[in-house]
Design a protein around this motif. Structure first.
Motif, PDB file in Angstrom:
ATOM      1  N   UNK A   4     -68.961 -55.594 -72.784  1.00 58.45           N
ATOM      2  CA  UNK A   4     -69.333 -54.033 -72.781  1.00 58.45           C
ATOM      3  C   UNK A   4     -68.760 -54.506 -74.675  1.00 58.45           C
ATOM      4  N   UNK A   5     -69.710 -53.328 -75.125  1.00 58.17           N
ATOM      5  CA  UNK A   5     -70.458 -53.564 -76.318  1.00 58.17           C
ATOM      6  C   UNK A   5     -69.026 -52.092 -76.685  1.00 58.17           C
ATOM      7  N   UNK A   6     -67.808 -51.766 -77.846  1.00 49.68           N
ATOM      8  CA  UNK A   6     -67.734 -50.369 -77.583  1.00 49.68           C
ATOM      9  C   UNK A   6     -68.043 -49.979 -79.354  1.00 49.68           C
ATOM     10  N   UNK A   7     -68.723 -49.549 -80.225  1.00 48.43           N
ATOM     11  CA  UNK A   7     -69.190 -49.357 -81.759  1.00 48.43           C
ATOM     12  C   UNK A   7     -68.663 -47.395 -82.324  1.00 48.43           C
ATOM     13  N   UNK A   8     -67.506 -47.517 -82.756  1.00 46.93           N
ATOM     14  CA  UNK A   8     -66.958 -46.766 -83.037  1.00 46.93           C
ATOM     15  C   UNK A   8     -66.989 -46.336 -84.920  1.00 46.93           C
ATOM     16  N   UNK A   9     -66.650 -45.244 -85.193  1.00 45.90           N
ATOM     17  CA  UNK A   9     -66.720 -44.867 -86.276  1.00 45.90           C
ATOM     18  C   UNK A   9     -64.792 -45.826 -87.043  1.00 45.90           C
ATOM     19  N   UNK A  10     -63.872 -45.554 -86.408  1.00 46.61           N
ATOM     20  CA  UNK A  10     -62.854 -46.309 -86.577  1.00 46.61           C
ATOM     21  C   UNK A  10     -62.132 -46.642 -85.688  1.00 46.61           C
ATOM     22  N   UNK A  38     -70.418 -59.144 -89.428  1.00 46.49           N
ATOM     23  CA  UNK A  38     -69.610 -60.001 -88.103  1.00 46.49           C
ATOM     24  C   UNK A  38     -70.032 -59.143 -86.519  1.00 46.49           C
ATOM     25  N   UNK A  39     -70.110 -57.974 -86.458  1.00 45.17           N
ATOM     26  CA  UNK A  39     -70.253 -57.064 -85.414  1.00 45.17           C
ATOM     27  C   UNK A  39     -71.464 -56.365 -85.009  1.00 45.17           C
ATOM     28  N   UNK A  40     -71.600 -57.839 -84.265  1.00 46.34           N
ATOM     29  CA  UNK A  40     -73.696 -57.697 -83.270  1.00 46.34           C
ATOM     30  C   UNK A  40     -73.241 -57.779 -81.919  1.00 46.34           C
ATOM     31  N   UNK A  41     -73.432 -56.938 -81.123  1.00 44.78           N
ATOM     32  CA  UNK A  41     -72.939 -57.479 -80.012  1.00 44.78           C
ATOM     33  C   UNK A  41     -73.797 -58.227 -78.663  1.00 44.78           C
ATOM     34  N   UNK A  42     -73.324 -58.963 -77.969  1.00 45.04           N
ATOM     35  CA  UNK A  42     -73.829 -59.645 -77.635  1.00 45.04           C
ATOM     36  C   UNK A  42     -75.667 -59.719 -76.362  1.00 45.04           C
ATOM     37  N   UNK A  43     -76.718 -60.293 -76.543  1.00 43.29           N
ATOM     38  CA  UNK A  43     -77.974 -59.063 -76.272  1.00 43.29           C
ATOM     39  C   UNK A  43     -77.197 -58.646 -75.057  1.00 43.29           C
ATOM     40  N   UNK A  44     -76.712 -59.270 -73.631  1.00 40.20           N
ATOM     41  CA  UNK A  44     -76.535 -58.753 -72.721  1.00 40.20           C
ATOM     42  C   UNK A  44     -75.736 -57.551 -72.410  1.00 40.20           C
ATOM     43  N   UNK A  45     -74.957 -57.506 -73.893  1.00 37.12           N
ATOM     44  CA  UNK A  45     -73.655 -56.514 -73.385  1.00 37.12           C
ATOM     45  C   UNK A  45     -74.948 -54.724 -73.197  1.00 37.12           C
ATOM     46  N   UNK A  46     -73.577 -54.092 -72.619  1.00 37.85           N
ATOM     47  CA  UNK A  46     -73.843 -52.732 -72.273  1.00 37.85           C
ATOM     48  C   UNK A  46     -73.271 -51.770 -73.002  1.00 37.85           C
ATOM     49  N   UNK A  47     -74.057 -51.085 -73.802  1.00 39.27           N
ATOM     50  CA  UNK A  47     -73.234 -50.991 -75.462  1.00 39.27           C
ATOM     51  C   UNK A  47     -73.307 -49.325 -75.453  1.00 39.27           C
TER      52      UNK A  47
END
Length: 94
Positions: A4-10, A38-47
């Motif tokens: 699971x890749x979690x992207x946020x503002x901070x 470097x902030x790249x999620x794995x291709x199979x990750x749930x974003x």
């Protein structure tokens, strides 16, 4: 492994703020926190995209009221929660 890749503002890491973080979670544990190019999620990750949010990974909410205490305004009220409990009492916060 399920990612699971979690992207946020901070993100607050205990020492300061990280802008545009990507938190990689694998098997229910934080595996890595990256930002910038470097902030790249794995291709199979749930974003999970949380624009405008600030993450506090690993921190526990320690600002909790004990069970039965209701906070509101300048007073805290202890309320009974069943048979045999004490009646409500008001305490002034000073």
């Amino acid at each position: 492994m399920r990612w699971i890749a979690i992207r946020a503002a901070m993100l607050f890491d205990g020492t300061g703020l990280v802008r545009d973080p990507l938190v990689l979670v694998g098997d229910g544990r934080i595996a890595e926190i990256v930002s910038g190019p470097r902030a790249v999620a794995p291709p199979d990750a749930e974003l999970v995209d949380l624009p405008g949010a600030t993450l506090l990974p690993g921190l526990v909410d320690t600002h909790e009221c004990p069970p039965g205490v209701v906070m509101g305004g300048p007073a805290a009220r202890i309320v009974g929660s069943g048979p045999g409990t004490a009646p409500s009492r008001n305490f002034s916060a000073r």
